[in-house]
Design a protein around this motif. Structure first.
Motif, PDB file in Angstrom:
ATOM      1  N   ASN A   1       0.954  -1.060   0.066  1.00  0.00           N
ATOM      2  CA  ASN A   1      -0.225   0.140  -0.106  1.00  0.00           C
ATOM      3  C   ASN A   1       1.024   1.099   0.065  1.00  0.00           C
TER       4      ASN A   1
ATOM      5  N   ALA B   1       3.644   1.626  -1.342  1.00  0.00           N
ATOM      6  CA  ALA B   1       4.223   1.715  -2.879  1.00  0.00           C
ATOM      7  C   ALA B   1       3.166   2.522  -3.817  1.00  0.00           C
ATOM      8  N   LYS B   2       1.917   2.045  -3.468  1.00  0.00           N
ATOM      9  CA  LYS B   2       0.858   2.663  -4.456  1.00  0.00           C
ATOM     10  C   LYS B   2       0.547   4.013  -3.898  1.00  0.00           C
TER      11      LYS B   2
ATOM     12  N   PHE C   1       2.968   6.182  -2.591  1.00  0.00           N
ATOM     13  CA  PHE C   1       4.169   6.605  -3.063  1.00  0.00           C
ATOM     14  C   PHE C   1       3.999   7.068  -4.586  1.00  0.00           C
ATOM     15  N   PHE C   2       3.597   6.107  -5.267  1.00  0.00           N
ATOM     16  CA  PHE C   2       3.029   6.011  -6.627  1.00  0.00           C
ATOM     17  C   PHE C   2       2.324   7.242  -7.146  1.00  0.00           C
ATOM     18  N   PHE C   3       1.235   7.234  -6.198  1.00  0.00           N
ATOM     19  CA  PHE C   3       0.112   8.371  -6.376  1.00  0.00           C
ATOM     20  C   PHE C   3       0.615   9.626  -6.282  1.00  0.00           C
TER      21      PHE C   3
ATOM     22  N   PHE D   1       3.712  10.844  -6.430  1.00  0.00           N
ATOM     23  CA  PHE D   1       4.574  11.238  -7.189  1.00  0.00           C
ATOM     24  C   PHE D   1       3.669  11.548  -8.738  1.00  0.00           C
ATOM     25  N   ALA D   2       2.802  10.824  -9.098  1.00  0.00           N
ATOM     26  CA  ALA D   2       2.198  11.194 -10.179  1.00  0.00           C
ATOM     27  C   ALA D   2       1.311  12.268 -10.121  1.00  0.00           C
ATOM     28  N   CYS D   3       1.082  12.740  -9.073  1.00  0.00           N
ATOM     29  CA  CYS D   3       0.572  14.085  -8.885  1.00  0.00           C
ATOM     30  C   CYS D   3       1.307  15.187  -9.060  1.00  0.00           C
TER      31      CYS D   3
END
Length: 64
Positions: A2, A4-5, A7-9, A11-13
């Protein structure tokens, strides 16, 4: 997983916000900061390598 998800979200923002902004050149260069942090981490690992090896050898000797 969770984390990782999440962090990716985040970063994408940041990526979306940095590309959508109306300024031709953002004052805060996000990718350069991230690259610099990565370089510092890499340099720290390289410098800590010999110390970790010595500790591993000491633990192996003490364990015998």
């Amino acid at each position: 997983m969770n984390f990782a998800k999440l962090f990716f979200f985040v970063f994408a923002c940041f990526v979306v916000l940095s590309t959508v902004s109306g300024a031709p050149e953002p004052r805060w260069k996000f990718f350069k900061k991230v690259e610099r942090v990565g370089q510092h981490i890499r340099d720290g690992i390289i410098k800590a390598g010999p110390a970790v090896a010595v500790v591993g050898q000491a633990a192996a000797i003490a364990g015998k």
